[in-house]
Design an enzyme around this catalytic site. Sequence first.
Site, PDB file in Angstrom:
ATOM      1  N   GLU A 189     137.722  39.649  57.932  1.00 57.34           N
ATOM      2  CA  GLU A 189     137.285  40.299  56.689  1.00 57.34           C
ATOM      3  C   GLU A 189     137.437  41.820  56.759  1.00 57.34           C
ATOM      4  OE1 GLU A 189     133.309  38.729  56.478  1.00 57.34           O
ATOM      5  OE2 GLU A 189     133.943  36.960  55.373  1.00 57.34           O
ATOM      6  N   GLU A 264     137.182  30.138  54.900  1.00 54.24           N
ATOM      7  CA  GLU A 264     135.753  29.847  54.944  1.00 54.24           C
ATOM      8  C   GLU A 264     135.321  29.311  53.593  1.00 54.24           C
ATOM      9  OE1 GLU A 264     133.262  32.984  56.311  1.00 54.24           O
ATOM     10  OE2 GLU A 264     134.396  33.296  58.170  1.00 54.24           O
TER      11      GLU A 264
END
EC number: 3.2.1.23
Length: 590
Positions: A189, A264
């Site tokens: 991220e 995810e």
Amino acid sequence: MMTQSDVLMTSPLSLSLSLSLSLSLSFTMGRRGGLSANSSQFTLEGEPFRILGGSVHYFRVPRAYWRDRLMKMKACGINTLTTYVPWSLHQPERGVFHFHTELDLEAYINLAAEIGLWVILRPGPYICSELDLGGLPSWLLRDRSMRLRTTHLGFTEAVNQFFDKLIPKVVPLQYKKGGPIIAIQLENEYGSFAMDSTYMPFIKEALQSRGINELLLTSDNQKGLLKGGGVSGALRTLNLQKLNLGDIKDLNAIQPKSPMMVMEYWTGWFDAWGDLHHVLSPEGRVISFHGISINLYMFHGGTNFGFMSGALANPVYKALITSYDYDAPLSESGEYTPKYHLLRDLFSRYQSEALPDMPALRWKETYEPAIMYQHLSLWDVLSFTEEPFKSPIPVNMENLPVNNGNGQSSGYTLYETTITNGGSLKSGDNVRDRALGKQTLSLLVENCGRVHYGKDLDKQRKGLVGDILLNNAPLRDFTIYSLDMKTSFIDRFSLPHSPSFPGFFLGRMFTYGYPSDTFIKLPGWGKGVVFINGLNLGRYWSIGPQQTLYLPGPFLNSGVNQVIVFEEQEADYKITFEEAPDLGMAVDIQ
């Protein structure tokens, strides 16, 4: 009518999956090519392949239960295991590396191969994962000029030293070398951080130059962050709670004619102390999509044993609880949930062969309470600690001269100084995170967990990080005790009677035969830490939501087991053992 290309499913686990699982999982040498993303669909050995993944972190599960959890994953229809690699646990000090017992990554990956699962590895170096400092070792913060997750020289040198140890262990386990690893994720991220445009290329080169040659991935949370977190030559993937066509179109616009993957797909959420327990119902919403690979985060959450849990920074600081149950398909203790059964029923419709039988559940036990029959106050414990450090000014945990010059990572630090009069005491933002004080001005400071996400990682030093003012004058001449509560510390002392707080309480629990899992409950206790046979199970806190601590059977001896509780405030002098968890009052995630 449901077709193979349009799977209908409720809630955030809802997804259309056309599961082309005809490719057998044979771990052999002489493979022609690995996982490829050169078209709109993944291919493996030139055959169409859909990743149906699930996250299970080896460092959150007792090693004795690795096989059980992965067998349950396989029985659900999952074909790919994903796991992070926590740098902070593998390298607790500079030059000291742990890759054994619960941290034997090679054994874990080989076990996945044995069970018939492919592997996507997420080695960081930053991983988030709701771990203290996002999985980065706290000794990095000894450098006052440190800029984490950038090409700052002190950071890149440390990353290179870690990768020099880690990557040679996983290179032989790559697909092209006959192993199960089909893809590697770069960092995590980074689009939400994006402080250095040269950083992601550095991480890519650091991996490839050491022999990583499988498909590379990046993952980010939303459209605006995908570009900033990506790097040329790596497939971008999404992290999200709910799928919608807009997200897919945004991803496709950035990298057209490439496979769509949600790295995810959040099955639940984590909890902070003082909040409610977050759950995500499998009923209520129906979403349909086609042609997407997914990874369920988490498939099985496990436990933040010891002091590994992280913290939130925004809108206010909140420390995370010990349980990492995550409301996942497989519970913290490995129990099947309604989500698990829903998933298994769904995925079984698209298999060429019947799914394996579901492994039997393990027995949970209610043991007799442990009576805490001995006590030692915190002040008496100081004689068992290492020699205290004297300093004219407060020193934060990370910069204490302990642990071979690596500072203190977790636990408590006691700061003592002499005062000659009372008055107004001011700490500003210099106590991190909680302090208990007496008139003698002994300040016991707890590190409740470093923030794991966001742009404040460089500011996560703990302990007293600046001056404490008495009547607007800074206090000086401190005696500082490091109370990291490692096993070696707990093993040093014996406990007499006469309770006071903060203090340590000793008791015994008895098991017969092969010990079973159980759950510790501490009614009448305030806040502290529980140790079983010297192992740190983690924090408890009466404010909840978590009301029980998971105690795995493999942590217990048949017969007598030592129980030590460090309590800050109040105690009931006994702890109980339940056969079911209590994670607190629940609230649905919106």
